[in-house]
Design a protein around this motif. Structure first.
Motif, short mmCIF file in Angstrom:
data_model
loop_
_atom_site.label_atom_id
_atom_site.label_comp_id
_atom_site.label_asym_id
_atom_site.label_seq_id
_atom_site.Cartn_x
_atom_site.Cartn_y
_atom_site.Cartn_z
N ILE B 46 3.36 10.24 2.54
CA ILE B 46 1.96 10.37 2.12
C ILE B 46 1.04 10.40 3.34
O ILE B 46 1.12 9.54 4.22
CB ILE B 46 1.56 9.18 1.22
CG1 ILE B 46 2.53 8.99 0.07
CG2 ILE B 46 0.13 9.36 0.73
CD1 ILE B 46 2.49 10.08 -0.97
N ASP B 47 0.16 11.38 3.37
CA ASP B 47 -0.87 11.46 4.41
C ASP B 47 -2.23 11.33 3.75
O ASP B 47 -2.46 11.88 2.67
CB ASP B 47 -0.82 12.82 5.11
CG ASP B 47 0.26 12.85 6.18
OD1 ASP B 47 0.89 11.80 6.39
OD2 ASP B 47 0.47 13.92 6.76
N LYS B 48 -3.13 10.62 4.40
CA LYS B 48 -4.52 10.58 3.94
C LYS B 48 -5.42 10.39 5.15
O LYS B 48 -5.20 9.50 5.97
CB LYS B 48 -4.70 9.42 2.95
CG LYS B 48 -6.14 9.25 2.48
CD LYS B 48 -6.56 10.37 1.56
CE LYS B 48 -8.07 10.39 1.38
NZ LYS B 48 -8.55 11.60 0.73
N ARG B 49 -6.43 11.24 5.24
CA ARG B 49 -7.37 11.13 6.34
C ARG B 49 -8.78 10.92 5.81
O ARG B 49 -9.13 11.45 4.76
CB ARG B 49 -7.39 12.42 7.16
CG ARG B 49 -6.15 12.65 7.94
CD ARG B 49 -6.05 14.11 8.38
NE ARG B 49 -4.87 14.26 9.21
CZ ARG B 49 -4.86 13.98 10.51
NH1 ARG B 49 -5.97 13.59 11.11
NH2 ARG B 49 -3.76 14.10 11.20
N PHE B 50 -9.56 10.13 6.52
CA PHE B 50 -10.99 10.00 6.22
C PHE B 50 -11.76 10.52 7.41
O PHE B 50 -11.61 9.99 8.51
CB PHE B 50 -11.36 8.54 5.96
CG PHE B 50 -10.76 8.00 4.71
CD1 PHE B 50 -11.16 8.47 3.47
CD2 PHE B 50 -9.78 7.02 4.76
CE1 PHE B 50 -10.61 7.96 2.31
CE2 PHE B 50 -9.22 6.51 3.61
CZ PHE B 50 -9.63 6.99 2.38
N ALA B 51 -12.54 11.53 7.18
CA ALA B 51 -13.32 12.13 8.26
C ALA B 51 -12.45 12.38 9.49
O ALA B 51 -12.83 12.06 10.61
CB ALA B 51 -14.51 11.22 8.62
N GLY B 52 -11.26 12.89 9.24
CA GLY B 52 -10.38 13.24 10.35
C GLY B 52 -9.56 12.10 10.91
O GLY B 52 -8.61 12.31 11.65
N ILE B 53 -9.93 10.86 10.52
CA ILE B 53 -9.17 9.73 11.04
C ILE B 53 -8.06 9.39 10.06
O ILE B 53 -8.33 9.14 8.89
CB ILE B 53 -10.09 8.50 11.24
CG1 ILE B 53 -11.20 8.87 12.22
CG2 ILE B 53 -9.30 7.30 11.73
CD1 ILE B 53 -12.39 7.98 12.15
N PRO B 54 -6.81 9.39 10.52
CA PRO B 54 -5.72 9.13 9.58
C PRO B 54 -5.72 7.68 9.11
O PRO B 54 -5.79 6.75 9.92
CB PRO B 54 -4.46 9.44 10.39
CG PRO B 54 -4.88 9.38 11.81
CD PRO B 54 -6.34 9.65 11.88
N ALA B 55 -5.69 7.50 7.79
CA ALA B 55 -5.55 6.16 7.23
C ALA B 55 -4.10 5.94 6.81
O ALA B 55 -3.59 4.83 6.83
CB ALA B 55 -6.49 5.98 6.05
N LEU B 56 -3.45 7.03 6.40
CA LEU B 56 -2.03 6.98 6.07
C LEU B 56 -1.38 8.15 6.78
O LEU B 56 -1.88 9.27 6.72
CB LEU B 56 -1.80 7.13 4.57
CG LEU B 56 -2.26 6.01 3.65
CD1 LEU B 56 -2.05 6.41 2.20
CD2 LEU B 56 -1.52 4.73 3.95
N SER B 57 -0.28 7.90 7.46
CA SER B 57 0.45 9.04 8.01
C SER B 57 1.93 8.86 7.74
O SER B 57 2.58 7.97 8.25
CB SER B 57 0.17 9.22 9.50
OG SER B 57 -0.05 7.99 10.12
N GLY B 58 2.41 9.69 6.84
CA GLY B 58 3.84 9.68 6.50
C GLY B 58 4.31 8.40 5.86
O GLY B 58 5.45 7.99 6.06
N ALA B 59 3.44 7.76 5.07
CA ALA B 59 3.85 6.51 4.44
C ALA B 59 4.78 6.78 3.26
O ALA B 59 4.56 7.72 2.50
CB ALA B 59 2.62 5.75 3.96
N SER B 60 5.82 5.97 3.14
CA SER B 60 6.76 6.10 2.02
C SER B 60 6.94 4.74 1.37
O SER B 60 6.98 3.72 2.06
CB SER B 60 8.11 6.63 2.51
OG SER B 60 7.95 7.92 3.02
N PHE B 61 7.06 4.77 0.06
CA PHE B 61 7.07 3.49 -0.66
C PHE B 61 7.81 3.69 -1.97
O PHE B 61 7.57 4.67 -2.67
CB PHE B 61 5.62 3.08 -0.92
CG PHE B 61 5.46 1.74 -1.59
CD1 PHE B 61 6.07 0.61 -1.07
CD2 PHE B 61 4.67 1.62 -2.73
CE1 PHE B 61 5.90 -0.62 -1.68
CE2 PHE B 61 4.50 0.39 -3.34
CZ PHE B 61 5.13 -0.73 -2.82
N ALA B 62 8.74 2.80 -2.26
CA ALA B 62 9.50 2.95 -3.50
C ALA B 62 9.63 1.62 -4.21
O ALA B 62 9.81 0.58 -3.58
CB ALA B 62 10.90 3.52 -3.20
N VAL B 63 9.49 1.64 -5.52
CA VAL B 63 9.59 0.43 -6.32
C VAL B 63 10.61 0.66 -7.42
O VAL B 63 10.54 1.66 -8.15
CB VAL B 63 8.22 0.07 -6.94
CG1 VAL B 63 8.33 -1.22 -7.74
CG2 VAL B 63 7.15 -0.05 -5.88
#
Lengths: 325, 546
Positions: B46-63
């Protein structure tokens, strides 16, 4: 009954109490105050304000405001008058439809384009007023008397003015919606904490959309009654209606910040302000004092302030009403 | 259809075959396999950026199904963002989510809820004016003939709260109840949605021990019913009590997933911080031994303060360069005392002396003028202005001083802001970033900066590290210590015993509105302070006073 509980009740029903006291005062002081003629004319006239205030009440409960209701009513009256030769129902539909159009634009501006309600509805107030003047060619538009359009505003049904029936029905529907539908509870939730409401998974935008749409429709309906009652579409009427509606809503205990409000108390607020006006007229008629219309405005303003200050005092000590009943 | 069924069956067979064929599969391998076949949720890259600043980069999570899975990490590690991506509050930039065997695409919390994901957010997100019933039932109201069935809704709300041993009039507005009850309402709401996955973002931060125990029972109950729980907490002990596995996040990445019984606390912390822990053994906080010589003369002394029933008789004093700690249970009157000192409320009785002069503040600006600052407990509602920038938030209190005949000196302002961002190590994209976008620890630093910019002589800190993760906590504690070393008097309220005991030079214990004990640093043992908090039995104040 405990003291805080008493204060809380006073806070919720204070406006009803004030209304009763004012009626009592009028009944004791003026001969024809509770006469049939006075009652029906007060109701006939104020039902327009009642409709506008009902829509405003819902908008304010979401934490918004609708400044366009006065112009929308004027536009509704003009459109209804223009359409009235086609028949009473068509006139009615056209007026309400015009109101719904304004409401729709407000709703889109506020929920889709995220424009502040104050600004969006201020713009629509100017736009609707301008449209009304354009359509009416800057003069009042006479309605068709043949189609029976005027009976909407002027006739009685079971001895009671039709506009008052319309307003009563609208308030019953409003009360049911607020208290017994999820959309109604959503209105209060959005006003109480919009972020939380979104995170709770409620359709905050849809709720806001609906209240602006409804406010527009109700203002259009008020416009229909206006045209029908006075026999003409009035493009320059409706000035200051939005302020009267806001005042009535606030007097009814609805918080301007949203989240707390009551349909019943709003109706009481409308009647309180309307009857106050009526009482001042009677007082003028007695001849003891002679108040100009300007003085009446000053008195109404002062009265509003007193009510709001009292409410602030009460609500800071007591607590808010959770439900209407 | 038949083909797909067949291939699924073959897949099962293959799985069994492999696990039988492998003589000694490593634990990690087995977990990995179990995840693939029996996951309720898996988020990948998972990737997520705010105004170009990465908040998540390649996060993986399993439950897994029926699993209680801890999600931990420092502030700004991306836990909240990951959760908000999952619940559709944010839209992810890249990556894929599979929930309950199907690709999961939601664009709003409403849809997530409908699909079976309920969330309890860190800051209680309910509607204060509305009744408990409404807060629990909004969105899934009971209806009769198309209209709301209030009677049944009230009953449902009561029944749900019963599971938590909470008795409350569900018809009253939520705001009339204390924080713990509100938190329980939030949890009851989430569980009431018969969710497949319940996400709890720091659910215990406002609960006391008994309530936490109740919550854990409910979590175990949910687990038995096959509901999965994602549990976010900064209290590491809690994780061991209730969680099966843990995923650790750092800098927007998921750096480690492990079974709880295979990783110790040091392992958790070092994975969160991404470095070996520098702290000396035996210290749970970053307050190392302080140089007591730097402590000066008494700056503030208060005698017999009282207001209402909450504060009945509180006396204490703070010296320059000293950290004075307030210990006590919830409702002991610590915050209320601080409010008296800062002029927010006025005492009914008692007197204060500040800097050698009688001190009777009528309003906070009096206290500020005298040289005090107050970082409140509730950052969200009493501290930050979320939509204003870092710079504006920092300058709020200083504004009157910095403006010349009403015009704000922009340059002086910028200099001060930049200095504090550097000194306090505030992580932000710039001084004009909105404060609401910062993590809790960084928001707290902005508030500290606001008061430090005033150059105060006394700083009141109410729960300075509440809701802040381990790493940022240590930073803030170290910061407080440095400030005291520089001569600032600090009055620190904390519910974390070790923070008060290790951090404070003197500890005042409040119990039911009365200051019952005072301890010097060497007398303040956990046992002594706790018994004073609980029973009020300890050396009398008179004896211990200097």
């Amino acid at each position: 009954m405990t003291r805080p509980r008493l204060i809380s009740l006073l806070g919720s029903y204070g406006v009803v109490l004030a209304l009763l006291l004012l009626i009592l005062f009028g009944w004791a002081r003026y001969d024809y105050f509770l006469g049939l003629f006075n009652i029906t004319s007060v109701l006939r006239y104020n039902s327009m304000f009642a409709l506008v205030a009902l829509g405003m009440c819902f908008v304010i409960m979401t934490g918004g405001i609708d400044l366009s209701v006065g112009s929308t009513a004027a536009l509704g009256s003009v459109v209804a008058a223009l359409a009235s030769p086609q028949g009473a129902w068509i006139g009615l539909g056209a007026g309400v439809g015009a109101g719904l159009c304004v409401g729709l634009i407000n709703a889109i501006l506020v929920t889709r384009l995220k424009i502040m309600p104050f600004v969006a509805t201020l713009a629509m107030m100017l736009a609707a007023s301008g449209t009304a003047l354009l359509l009416a060619d800057n003069q009042s538009v006479s309605v068709s008397y043949e189609s029976g359009f005027t009976s909407i505003g002027q006739d009685n049904f079971i001895g009671f003015p039709i506009p008052a029936w319309i307003a009563i029905m609208a308030y019953v529907v409003g009360w049911v919606v607020l208290n017994f539908t999820s959309t109604g509870r959503g209105v209060l939730a959005v006003g109480g904490n919009e972020d939380a409401t979104r995170l709770m998974g409620l359709p905050a935008d849809r709720i806001k959309f609906l209240v602006y749409l409804a406010s527009g429709g109700l203002a259009g309906l008020a416009g229909v009654i206006l045209a029908s009652q006075f026999g003409a579409g009035q493009p320059i009427e409706g000035v200051g209606w939005e302020l009267f509606a806001i005042a009535a809503v606030v007097v009814g205990g609805t918080l301007l910040t949203g989240g707390v409000g009551s349909v019943g108390a709003t109706l009481a607020g409308v009647l309180l302000l309307g009857i106050l006006f009526n009482v001042l007229n009677f007082e003028n008629g007695k001849g003891w004092i002679s108040l100009s219309a300007y003085w009446q405005s000053v008195i109404r303003g002062l009265f509003l302030l007193v009510v709001v200050i009292l409410q602030a005092k009460l609500s800071s000590r007591g607590s808010v009403a959770v439900r209407d009943y | 259809m038949i083909l797909r069924l067949a291939s699924a069956l073959i897949g099962r067979w293959l799985f069994f075959g492999i696990s039988i064929a492998m003589p000694e599969p490593s634990d990690a391998f087995r977990i990995g396999f179990a995840m693939n076949t029996d996951n309720l949720l898996s988020m990948t890259a998972i990737d997520k950026r705010f105004a170009g600043i990465p908040a998540l980069s390649g996060a993986s999570f399993a439950v897994g199904r029926g699993e209680v899975h801890a999600l931990i990490g420092q502030n700004g590690a991306g836990k909240s963002t990951l959760i908000k991506v999952l619940t559709g509050y944010y839209k992810r930039d890249a990556g894929e989510v599979v929930f309950d065997g199907k690709p999961f695409e939601v664009s709003s919390p409403q849809q997530a809820q409908a699909s079976g994901i309920s969330t309890i957010y860190q800051e209680i997100n309910l509607v204060p004016y509305r009744s408990i019933t409404e807060n629990i039932c909004l969105g899934r109201e009971a209806r009769r003939c198309g209209l709301l069935d209030w009677k049944r809704m009230h009953q449902e709300a009561e029944a749900l709260l019963q599971r938590f041993n909470v008795r409350a009039d569900v018809r009253r507005p939520l705001m009339e109840f204390n924080t713990a009850t509100q938190q329980m309402v939030a949890i009851a709401r989430a569980i009431g949605f018969s969710a497949k996955l319940v996400i709890m973002d720091e659910p215990t931060s406002s609960l006391d021990e008994r309530e936490v125990a109740v919550l854990f029972n409910v979590i175990r109950q949910l687990k038995q019913e096959g509901v999965s729980v994602v549990f976010v907490s900064h209290k590491l002990d809690e994780l061991y009590e209730v969680c099966d596995r843990v995923t650790i996040m750092r800098d927007g990445r998921t750096v480690k997933t492990a079974a709880m019984n295979e990783i110790d606390k040091i392992g958790l912390v070092s994975a969160m911080l991404g470095r070996a822990i520098e702290r000396a053994e035996g210290h749970a906080t970053a307050f190392s031994d302080r140089d007591e010589k730097k402590i000066g003369k008494v700056l503030l002394s208060a005698e017999n303060l009282a207001i209402n029933q909450i504060v009945q008789d509180v006396s204490f004093n703070v010296r320059s360069g000293e950290i004075a700690g307030f210990a006590g249970l919830l409702g002991a009157g610590r915050t209320e005392t601080a409010r008296l000192v800062f002029g927010i409320d006025r005492p009914h009785a008692g007197s204060m002396i500040f800097n050698g002069q009688t001190f009777d503040p009528h309003k906070p600006s009096d206290a500020i003028a005298a040289g005090m600052g107050f970082c409140t407990e509730d950052r969200k509602s009493e501290g930050i202005v979320p939509d204003m920038s870092v710079a504006e938030n920092m300058m709020l209190a200083l504004m009157p001083k910095l403006s010349k005949s009403g015009v704000i000196d922009e340059k002086a302002q910028r200099d001060i802001v930049e200095r504090f961002i550097r000194q306090l190590g505030i992580k932000c994209s710039g001084s004009d970033q909105k404060v609401r976008e910062l993590s809790g620890g960084n928001q707290q630093k902005v508030l500290l900066g606001r008061w430090l910019a005033m150059n105060p002589r006394l700083l009141i800190l109410d729960e300075p590290t509440r809701g802040i993760d381990v790493g940022a906590k240590a930073e803030i504690q170290a910061l407080i210590k440095t400030l005291a070393d520089q001569g600032l008097a600090v009055l620190m309220i904390s519910s974390e015993l070790e923070e008060v005991i290790e951090g404070a030079d003197r500890v005042f214990v409040l119990r039911e509105g009365i200051s019952v004990a005072e301890f010097d640093r060497d007398e303040a043992t956990e046992d002594a302070v706790m018994s004073a908090m609980a029973h009020g039995s300890a050396p009398t104040v008179a004896e211990a006073a200097p």
